[in-house]
Design a protein around this motif. Structure first.
Motif, PDB file in Angstrom:
ATOM      1  N   LYS A  24       0.677   1.450   5.963  1.00  0.00           N
ATOM      2  CA  LYS A  24       1.854   1.781   4.723  1.00  0.00           C
ATOM      3  C   LYS A  24       1.985   0.368   4.135  1.00  0.00           C
ATOM      4  O   LYS A  24       2.369  -0.590   5.025  1.00  0.00           O
ATOM      5  CB  LYS A  24       2.873   2.563   5.373  1.00  0.00           C
ATOM      6  N   ALA A  25       1.835   0.168   2.587  1.00  0.00           N
ATOM      7  CA  ALA A  25       2.132  -1.054   2.160  1.00  0.00           C
ATOM      8  C   ALA A  25       3.720  -1.043   2.191  1.00  0.00           C
ATOM      9  O   ALA A  25       4.514  -0.363   1.833  1.00  0.00           O
ATOM     10  CB  ALA A  25       1.529  -0.899   0.703  1.00  0.00           C
ATOM     11  N   THR A  33      -2.630  -2.183  -1.646  1.00  0.00           N
ATOM     12  CA  THR A  33      -2.665  -0.828  -1.724  1.00  0.00           C
ATOM     13  C   THR A  33      -4.471  -0.545  -1.793  1.00  0.00           C
ATOM     14  O   THR A  33      -4.778   0.305  -1.099  1.00  0.00           O
ATOM     15  CB  THR A  33      -2.178  -0.206  -3.189  1.00  0.00           C
ATOM     16  N   LEU A  34      -5.128  -1.512  -2.474  1.00  0.00           N
ATOM     17  CA  LEU A  34      -6.454  -1.255  -2.378  1.00  0.00           C
ATOM     18  C   LEU A  34      -7.112  -1.573  -0.994  1.00  0.00           C
ATOM     19  O   LEU A  34      -8.072  -0.595  -0.527  1.00  0.00           O
ATOM     20  CB  LEU A  34      -7.400  -2.236  -3.333  1.00  0.00           C
ATOM     21  N   VAL A  35      -6.550  -2.613  -0.185  1.00  0.00           N
ATOM     22  CA  VAL A  35      -6.948  -3.025   0.961  1.00  0.00           C
ATOM     23  C   VAL A  35      -6.541  -1.634   1.899  1.00  0.00           C
ATOM     24  O   VAL A  35      -7.441  -1.227   2.800  1.00  0.00           O
ATOM     25  CB  VAL A  35      -6.147  -4.051   1.843  1.00  0.00           C
ATOM     26  N   ALA A  36      -5.218  -1.352   1.855  1.00  0.00           N
ATOM     27  CA  ALA A  36      -4.932   0.018   2.575  1.00  0.00           C
ATOM     28  C   ALA A  36      -5.991   1.245   2.614  1.00  0.00           C
ATOM     29  O   ALA A  36      -6.029   1.914   3.278  1.00  0.00           O
ATOM     30  CB  ALA A  36      -3.622   0.283   2.406  1.00  0.00           C
ATOM     31  N   GLN A  37      -6.321   1.488   1.167  1.00  0.00           N
ATOM     32  CA  GLN A  37      -7.156   2.419   0.922  1.00  0.00           C
ATOM     33  C   GLN A  37      -8.514   2.378   1.300  1.00  0.00           C
ATOM     34  O   GLN A  37      -9.429   3.360   1.401  1.00  0.00           O
ATOM     35  CB  GLN A  37      -6.873   2.911  -0.737  1.00  0.00           C
ATOM     36  N   GLY A  67       4.500  -9.970 -12.657  1.00  0.00           N
ATOM     37  CA  GLY A  67       2.841  -9.769 -12.661  1.00  0.00           C
ATOM     38  C   GLY A  67       2.102 -10.222 -11.297  1.00  0.00           C
ATOM     39  O   GLY A  67       1.396  -9.437 -10.765  1.00  0.00           O
ATOM     40  N   LEU A  68       2.848 -11.173 -10.663  1.00  0.00           N
ATOM     41  CA  LEU A  68       2.180 -11.714  -9.359  1.00  0.00           C
ATOM     42  C   LEU A  68       2.446 -10.662  -8.467  1.00  0.00           C
ATOM     43  O   LEU A  68       1.691 -10.264  -7.515  1.00  0.00           O
ATOM     44  CB  LEU A  68       2.816 -13.026  -8.938  1.00  0.00           C
ATOM     45  N   LEU A  69       3.594 -10.267  -8.494  1.00  0.00           N
ATOM     46  CA  LEU A  69       4.190  -9.025  -7.307  1.00  0.00           C
ATOM     47  C   LEU A  69       3.310  -7.898  -7.532  1.00  0.00           C
ATOM     48  O   LEU A  69       2.848  -7.336  -6.497  1.00  0.00           O
ATOM     49  CB  LEU A  69       5.589  -8.726  -7.458  1.00  0.00           C
ATOM     50  N   LEU A  70       3.096  -7.468  -8.811  1.00  0.00           N
ATOM     51  CA  LEU A  70       2.187  -6.151  -9.219  1.00  0.00           C
ATOM     52  C   LEU A  70       0.960  -6.309  -8.546  1.00  0.00           C
ATOM     53  O   LEU A  70       0.200  -5.437  -7.909  1.00  0.00           O
ATOM     54  CB  LEU A  70       2.484  -6.141 -10.624  1.00  0.00           C
ATOM     55  N   LEU A  71       0.325  -7.737  -8.985  1.00  0.00           N
ATOM     56  CA  LEU A  71      -0.902  -7.792  -8.470  1.00  0.00           C
ATOM     57  C   LEU A  71      -1.147  -7.927  -6.900  1.00  0.00           C
ATOM     58  O   LEU A  71      -2.063  -7.358  -6.252  1.00  0.00           O
ATOM     59  CB  LEU A  71      -1.420  -9.284  -8.750  1.00  0.00           C
ATOM     60  N   LEU A  72      -0.254  -8.391  -6.123  1.00  0.00           N
ATOM     61  CA  LEU A  72      -0.267  -8.375  -4.797  1.00  0.00           C
ATOM     62  C   LEU A  72       0.009  -7.036  -4.055  1.00  0.00           C
ATOM     63  O   LEU A  72      -0.726  -6.630  -3.273  1.00  0.00           O
ATOM     64  CB  LEU A  72       0.786  -9.416  -4.155  1.00  0.00           C
ATOM     65  N   TRP A  73       0.802  -6.240  -4.805  1.00  0.00           N
ATOM     66  CA  TRP A  73       0.998  -5.037  -4.369  1.00  0.00           C
ATOM     67  C   TRP A  73      -0.409  -4.182  -4.605  1.00  0.00           C
ATOM     68  O   TRP A  73      -0.749  -3.159  -3.704  1.00  0.00           O
ATOM     69  CB  TRP A  73       2.080  -4.246  -5.263  1.00  0.00           C
ATOM     70  N   LEU A  74      -1.090  -4.324  -5.791  1.00  0.00           N
ATOM     71  CA  LEU A  74      -2.547  -3.493  -5.888  1.00  0.00           C
ATOM     72  C   LEU A  74      -3.533  -3.807  -5.020  1.00  0.00           C
ATOM     73  O   LEU A  74      -4.164  -3.308  -4.541  1.00  0.00           O
ATOM     74  CB  LEU A  74      -2.686  -3.925  -7.380  1.00  0.00           C
ATOM     75  N   LEU A  75      -3.704  -5.207  -4.613  1.00  0.00           N
ATOM     76  CA  LEU A  75      -4.403  -5.563  -3.607  1.00  0.00           C
ATOM     77  C   LEU A  75      -4.019  -5.181  -2.225  1.00  0.00           C
ATOM     78  O   LEU A  75      -4.968  -4.619  -1.482  1.00  0.00           O
ATOM     79  CB  LEU A  75      -4.255  -7.115  -3.375  1.00  0.00           C
TER      80      LEU A  75
END
Length: 147
Positions: free
Chosen positions: A48-49, A13-17, A3-11
């Motif tokens: 690129k994330a 991605t959002l920052v990158a977008q 869950g923590l890894l997924l949350l970091l990945w989403l953050l």
């Protein structure tokens, strides 16, 4: 951990977008920001994330936690099974004692005890035998149920 890894990945991605801007100030230093600077020309860059990587220590911790949870579940199931078995034995014991006490109560209420002979006829026992049988049955009930 997932869950923590997924949350970091989403953050990430959002920052990158959200857009990342790069510019160089008057001192020649390069800056990056999610907002374009005021009164300065900036280039929008694409980031690129990085793919999240699971390190060996985290994988080992996860494996140990899963083993612990599985072992705990097995132990809980065994305790529940043993408890159910104990309750069933206690219920059987109580039912047997209720039946014995009911028979004892019946023996106290009848005036005479009889046996059936080979022809199936009732043959009443004498008073001494009657009392001995009642005493033995009372002792049996006390021994099996009142201890």
């Amino acid at each position: 951990m997932k869950g923590l890894l997924l949350l970091l990945w989403l953050l990430v991605t959002l920052v990158a977008q959200a857009g990342t801007y790069r510019w160089v100030d008057e001192n020649g230093q390069t800056h990056f920001s999610d907002r374009p600077p005021v009164n300065t020309v900036a280039d929008e860059v694409s980031l690129k994330a990085a793919a999240p990587s699971a390190d060996k220590a985290a994988s080992e911790r996860k494996r140990r936690v899963n083993e612990f949870l599985e072992q705990s579940e097995r132990e809980r199931a065994e305790r529940n099974r043993a408890e159910a078995e104990q309750q069933a034995e206690a219920a059987q014991y109580e039912a047997r004692c209720q039946a014995l006490r009911a028979r004892l109560k019946f023996l106290k209420s009848v005036s005479g005890i009889y046996r059936l002979n080979n022809e199936g006829e009732r043959v009443f026992v004498d008073d001494q035998e009657n009392e001995r049988l009642r005493r033995e049955f009372r002792a049996k009930v006390q021994n099996e149920c009142d201890s």
